[in-house]
Design a protein around this motif. Sequence first.
Motif, mmCIF file in Angstrom:
data_model
loop_
_atom_site.group_PDB
_atom_site.id
_atom_site.type_symbol
_atom_site.label_atom_id
_atom_site.label_comp_id
_atom_site.label_asym_id
_atom_site.label_seq_id
_atom_site.Cartn_x
_atom_site.Cartn_y
_atom_site.Cartn_z
ATOM 1 N N ALA A 228 0.805 -1.226 0.000
ATOM 2 C CA ALA A 228 0.000 0.000 0.000
ATOM 3 C C ALA A 228 0.839 1.278 0.000
ATOM 4 C CB ALA A 228 -0.953 -0.002 1.194
ATOM 5 N N ILE A 229 1.919 1.267 -0.803
ATOM 6 C CA ILE A 229 2.719 2.478 -0.998
ATOM 7 C C ILE A 229 2.530 2.916 -2.447
ATOM 8 C CG2 ILE A 229 5.018 3.501 -0.941
ATOM 9 C CD1 ILE A 229 5.814 1.461 1.127
ATOM 10 N N SER A 230 1.977 4.077 -2.648
ATOM 11 C CA SER A 230 1.594 4.514 -3.986
ATOM 12 C C SER A 230 2.795 4.676 -4.915
ATOM 13 C CB SER A 230 0.819 5.830 -3.908
ATOM 14 O OG SER A 230 1.623 6.841 -3.344
ATOM 15 N N PHE A 231 2.519 4.627 -6.225
ATOM 16 C CA PHE A 231 3.562 4.748 -7.241
ATOM 17 C C PHE A 231 4.430 5.979 -7.027
ATOM 18 C CE2 PHE A 231 1.767 1.303 -9.389
ATOM 19 C CZ PHE A 231 2.493 0.995 -10.531
ATOM 20 N N GLU A 232 3.766 7.114 -6.821
ATOM 21 C CA GLU A 232 4.524 8.365 -6.752
ATOM 22 C C GLU A 232 5.389 8.473 -5.504
ATOM 23 O OE1 GLU A 232 0.220 9.455 -5.495
ATOM 24 O OE2 GLU A 232 1.249 8.032 -6.812
#
Length: 279
Positions: free
Chosen positions: A252-256
């Motif tokens: 749950a760590i976003s792409f950006e």
Amino acid sequence: MAQLVGSVITGSLALLTDTAHAATDAIGLAVALVAATVMHRPVSKTRTWGLRRIEVIAALGQASLLLAVGLYAAVEGVRRLFAPPEVPSTELLIFGIIGLVANIVAMLVLASGRGANFNMRAAFLEVLNDALGSLGVIVAAIVIATTGFQQADALAGLFIALLIAPRALKLMAETTRVLMEFTPREIDLDDVRAHILEMDRVQDVHDLHASTVATGLPIISAHVVVDDDCFQDGHAPTILNDIRTCVATHFAISFEHSTFQLETSAQRHQEEALAAHHP
């Protein structure tokens, strides 16, 4: 304000501690509201994360104040157990009820937003604790009125201190973890490393770091060693995209907010040699 007047009139430690607790809560709530607004200001070239971390700093300040109130109540409470002053029970009961009603109203206002960030959660929990403290004041007043046991006020003060200290220490620990850039509790870096190493053409993962900028904003970075020919046959962008997708899906760590540097084994050895010469 009513509780402050009451603590002066009655000389009650329990009411004074509850008043200080409530005042700290009010300050914390005000700071939380300001922080909630300020933290969404746009980023700039000098503040690349904007002011997102201000809510963490504000929560740490509130926790420090709460701990100071708790320590004072504990020391003064022990002293008063051996030399209890006369505390008028009727006035104590009246101001205790006023405090409880005020806390219940505050809890109803804060209930919907208590999970938003560190400050809002801290404010709700401390108002809840303050309500329990007001109950302690009411119980002390009843005990004094019915039995004349003046130490009940000191015991209520100690009870409030016990309510304050654990919450303050927990909030201090949580905010310190963010400021020290510790790995978020919900992320196991060994598990992250294992997931990346399972991918085709990945040889090694090093300099793996994860931290939290502010509530709900974890970030991660690493160097990933891949087969040398990945940079020749065009597979490097695909591997990079696969790594970021894996991290976003499983952790749950976003792409950006995930940053991975792909490198060859030769580059890895060069980094090791430079590190050996410049420790």
